[in-house]
Design an enzyme around this catalytic site. Structure first.
Site, short mmCIF file in Angstrom:
data_model
loop_
_atom_site.label_atom_id
_atom_site.label_comp_id
_atom_site.label_asym_id
_atom_site.label_seq_id
_atom_site.Cartn_x
_atom_site.Cartn_y
_atom_site.Cartn_z
CG ASN A 23 51.13 40.01 48.99
OD1 ASN A 23 52.35 40.13 49.11
ND2 ASN A 23 50.58 39.09 48.20
CE LYS A 25 50.03 40.36 44.80
NZ LYS A 25 49.14 39.76 43.84
CG HIS A 108 49.83 34.88 47.36
ND1 HIS A 108 49.80 34.87 45.98
CD2 HIS A 108 49.12 35.96 47.76
CE1 HIS A 108 49.10 35.93 45.57
NE2 HIS A 108 48.67 36.60 46.62
CD GLU A 110 50.76 36.72 42.86
OE1 GLU A 110 51.67 37.15 43.59
OE2 GLU A 110 49.77 37.40 42.53
CD GLU A 180 44.75 36.42 48.68
OE1 GLU A 180 44.67 37.65 48.59
OE2 GLU A 180 45.80 35.80 48.47
N GLY A 186 44.37 40.24 41.19
CA GLY A 186 45.01 41.08 40.18
C GLY A 186 44.19 41.26 38.91
CB SER A 226 39.98 42.56 42.53
OG SER A 226 40.79 42.00 41.51
P1 PGA Z 1 45.08 41.96 44.37
O1 PGA Z 1 46.00 40.83 44.99
O2 PGA Z 1 44.51 42.76 45.51
O3 PGA Z 1 46.02 42.78 43.51
O4 PGA Z 1 44.02 41.30 43.58
C1 PGA Z 1 45.63 40.14 46.15
C2 PGA Z 1 46.73 39.22 46.57
O5 PGA Z 1 47.53 38.82 45.73
O6 PGA Z 1 46.87 38.88 47.75
#
Ligand code: PGA
Length: 263
Positions: A23, A25, A108, A110, A180, A186, A226
């Site tokens: 992903n 982003k 997601h 976010e 997730e 992140g 992560s």
């Molecule tokens: P990350 O993000 O691997 O940077 O923790 C995962 C995601 O947002 O799908």
């Protein structure tokens, strides 16, 4: 009203192979994405794994053309639930489809957190994606506050049951679920194997409750939060984990390739 979608069954093959989704982003222009593809595509030849890249809207068309002869599927990170309409700044499933997207990430954290995406809105998005022949990848997960308040199970069940309400058993062959935990995204702090197995079992049982054991089995459940090259193998060895959804670590071609090989 029960909605029935008749579309070719695509789930089982994907389910037996590990699935790795990157992903991006709001990172990478089309040109940067193209450099990335050029680097990783040759390394993935003859690999029995499904690799997906959720890229920014503007990169979908050029990258899906470039990825045509590779094992990489290109898709989007969000879409509107309406077929079309006066929704300035939004994008429709058919537009994504025409640009070459094969799948779409939905829900997601976010999107939920910064753009107020609700479970009810996601229900419409999932249905729109399926109707438009885009594979929906539904993301669910609890916040730290919810985990600390022992509400993980309740939150996961609510998110899954609401977003998938009304789907027929026939439709689930196209669906992917991603667990997730918000606190792991992140932060560099992935969930432990024990937490992952527990949460994935909740997801699996919730899907079984909705669609029955046999149909639920066709839905792959991925872990995200992560994921790095160093923890990929441990995570993908967990029970009920069919692959990983990778954010930050999917931006570097070497790291992402390593993750794919480890999965
Ligand atoms: P990350 O993000 O691997 O940077 O923790 C995962 C995601 O947002 O799908």
């Amino acid at each position: 009203m029960r909605i029935v979608y008749l579309r070719p069954f695509q789930g089982l093959k994907a389910y037996m192979e590990k699935i790795i989704i990157g992903n991006w982003k709001m990172y990478k222009t089309s040109r940067e994405g193209s450099d990335f593809l050029e680097k990783i595509a040759p390394r993935l030849k003859n690999l029995e794994k499904k690799v997906y890249l959720a890229v920014p809207f503007t990169a979908i068309e050029p990258l899906s053309k470039e990825a045509m002869d590779t094992s990489i599927s290109i898709g989007a990170q969000n879409m509107n639930d309406a077929k079309e309409g006066a929704f300035t700044g939004e994008i429709a499933a058919l537009m994504l489809k025409e640009a070459g997207a094969l799948f779409v990430l939905l829900g997601h954290s976010e999107r939920r957190q910064y753009f107020n995406e609700t479970d009810q809105a996601l229900q419409k998005k999932v249905q729109r994606a399926l109707k438009s022949d885009l594979q929906p990848i539904l993301c669910v997960g609890e916040s730290l506050e919810e985990r600390d308040g022992s509400r993980t199970e309740e939150v996961l069940k609510r998110q899954i049951e609401t977003a998938l309400e009304g789907l027929s058993k026939e439709a689930v062959g196209a669906l992917i679920l991603a667990y997730e935990p918000v606190w792991a995204i992140g932060t560099g702090k992935a969930a432990t194997s024990e937490m992952i197995e527990k949460a994935h079992l909740i997801c699996r049982e919730t899907l079984e409750g909705l669609f029955g054991k046999a149909s639920a089995k066709k839905i792959p459940i991925l872990y995200g939060g992560s994921v790095k090259a160093q923890n990929t193998r441990e995570i993908t060895s967990c029970k009920n984990v069919d692959g990983v959804l990778v954010g930050g670590a999917s931006l570097d071609p070497d790291t992402f390739t390593e993750i794919i090989l480890e999965a």
